[in-house]
Design a protein around this motif. Structure first.
Motif, PDB file in Angstrom:
ATOM      1  N   ALA A   1       0.504  -1.426   0.046  1.00 20.07           N
ATOM      2  CA  ALA A   1       0.097  -0.050   0.207  1.00 20.07           C
ATOM      3  C   ALA A   1       0.604   1.078  -0.021  1.00 20.07           C
ATOM      4  N   VAL A   2       0.954   2.552  -1.113  1.00 18.92           N
ATOM      5  CA  VAL A   2       1.451   3.794  -1.169  1.00 18.92           C
ATOM      6  C   VAL A   2      -0.074   4.364  -0.383  1.00 18.92           C
ATOM      7  N   ALA A   3       0.440   5.564  -0.190  1.00 16.85           N
ATOM      8  CA  ALA A   3      -0.682   6.794   0.331  1.00 16.85           C
ATOM      9  C   ALA A   3       0.356   8.314   0.439  1.00 16.85           C
ATOM     10  N   ASP A   4      -0.418   8.764  -0.201  1.00 17.43           N
ATOM     11  CA  ASP A   4      -0.551  10.611  -0.272  1.00 17.43           C
ATOM     12  C   ASP A   4      -1.124  10.967   0.171  1.00 17.43           C
ATOM     13  N   GLY A   5      -0.253  11.580   1.383  1.00 20.84           N
ATOM     14  CA  GLY A   5      -0.913  12.691   2.063  1.00 20.84           C
ATOM     15  C   GLY A   5      -0.775  14.117   1.181  1.00 20.84           C
ATOM     16  N   HIS A   6      -1.804  15.048   1.633  1.00 23.73           N
ATOM     17  CA  HIS A   6      -2.093  16.040   1.019  1.00 23.73           C
ATOM     18  C   HIS A   6      -1.145  17.120   0.918  1.00 23.73           C
ATOM     19  N   GLY A   7      -0.554  18.305   0.352  1.00 24.95           N
ATOM     20  CA  GLY A   7       0.192  19.124   0.458  1.00 24.95           C
ATOM     21  C   GLY A   7      -0.794  20.125   1.339  1.00 24.95           C
ATOM     22  N   ASP A   8      -1.552  20.263   0.890  1.00 22.66           N
ATOM     23  CA  ASP A   8      -2.148  21.393   1.400  1.00 22.66           C
ATOM     24  C   ASP A   8      -1.915  22.128   2.773  1.00 22.66           C
ATOM     25  N   PRO A   9      -2.255  23.366   3.002  1.00 21.78           N
ATOM     26  CA  PRO A   9      -1.736  23.862   4.896  1.00 21.78           C
ATOM     27  C   PRO A   9      -3.057  23.377   5.349  1.00 21.78           C
TER      28      PRO A   9
END
Length: 278
Positions: A27-35
């Motif tokens: 599994a891979v996940a990408d946390g949102h970069g928005d502040p």
């Protein structure tokens, strides 16, 4: 960009192998970069851990179910609901113990105050701080399963060398827009691919966060990466790939869009014994 700005890598990765490689999950996940999503690196870590735990249960369940249509129906309805529910519970634990005050509703943007007092409750908006995508895969002796929410990519190289993307596209994923586990209706936004493995298993499966595909101008260029990884395994071996892939991805990010890049690779052990070009 994250290194230059002193920000954490918001991607996450997890994997598990048991029964001597007959059951593999990644599994891979990408946390949102928005502040607004300032705890997304925590949200992505929670997501991959829960995904691996659930995929392990799926692998055991699949051995007992011989009817593919029933299996698919059960998995597509229960997997996403369980994952979203468990993710929210872990996020709530993190949020309620991290020392955040309640949402500041007087400002137009969503934001949180750091405060010594622990919040007494969590609202739907609070999950936004932990927003993340998720891409996951399970391969067993008789099952191939992919589950995804949001952007990111899955490429498969079949036993006859065909490269394809198994999970259906989501037309809502335009530009930086993405579906997310922080959405109240996230369980309905999952996309699946589930099939029985009756013939030879794939040669290689590549899962990646969108930082990889965004580094290329076309889908054809992006697919060449999967071919390159397979060639490296064929000619240089697994240890060479493990020792060099980090530098390669770091250089790629620096030269291109500057985003986090995380890759998960599952490969058929036979590729280590094949000669290049055969």
């Amino acid at each position: 960009m994250h290194k230059n700005k002193g920000l954490p890598n918001q991607d996450a990765f997890a994997s598990k192998i048991f029964e001597r490689g007959k059951h593999v999950m990644v599994a891979v996940a990408d946390g949102h970069g928005d502040p607004k999503c300032f705890r997304s690196e925590v949200g992505s870590r929670i997501a991959v851990k829960i995904a691996i735990d659930l995929l392990e249960e799926v692998s055991k369940y699949s051995l007992k179910s011989s009817n593919l249509s029933i299996l698919k129906g059960n998995l597509e309805s229960s997997f996403s609901e369980q994952l979203h529910s468990l993710w929210k519970k872990e996020v709530e634990k993190s949020f309620l113990t991290a020392g955040f005050s309640r949402l500041r509703v007087t400002r137009p943007e969503i934001s949180f105050d750091l405060h010594s007092e622990k919040p007494r409750c969590i609202s739907e908006d609070s999950y936004l701080a932990y927003g993340t995508t998720l891409v996951s895969a399970l391969v067993t002796r008789n099952l191939l399963m992919f589950a995804q929410i949001g952007d990111g990519d899955i490429l498969v190289i079949s036993s006859d060398g065909e490269i394809y993307s198994p999970v259906p596209d989501d037309e809502r994923l335009l530009g930086n827009a993405t579906t997310s586990l922080c959405s109240p209706e996230a369980s309905k936004d999952f996309r699946f691919f589930i099939e029985r493995l009756s013939g030879k298993p794939p040669l290689l499966i590549m899962l990646s966060t969108d930082g990889l595909s965004n580094s290329f101008a076309s889908e054809e260029e992006f697919k060449e990466i999967a071919k390159t990884l397979l060639d490296i395994l064929n000619t240089q071996g697994m240890e060479y790939l493990k020792n060099n892939i980090g530098c390669f991805m770091n250089d790629l990010s620096s030269d291109r869009v500057g985003d986090d890049i995380t890759i998960g690779i599952i490969f058929n052990e036979e590729v280590l014994h094949r000669k290049s070009g055969h």
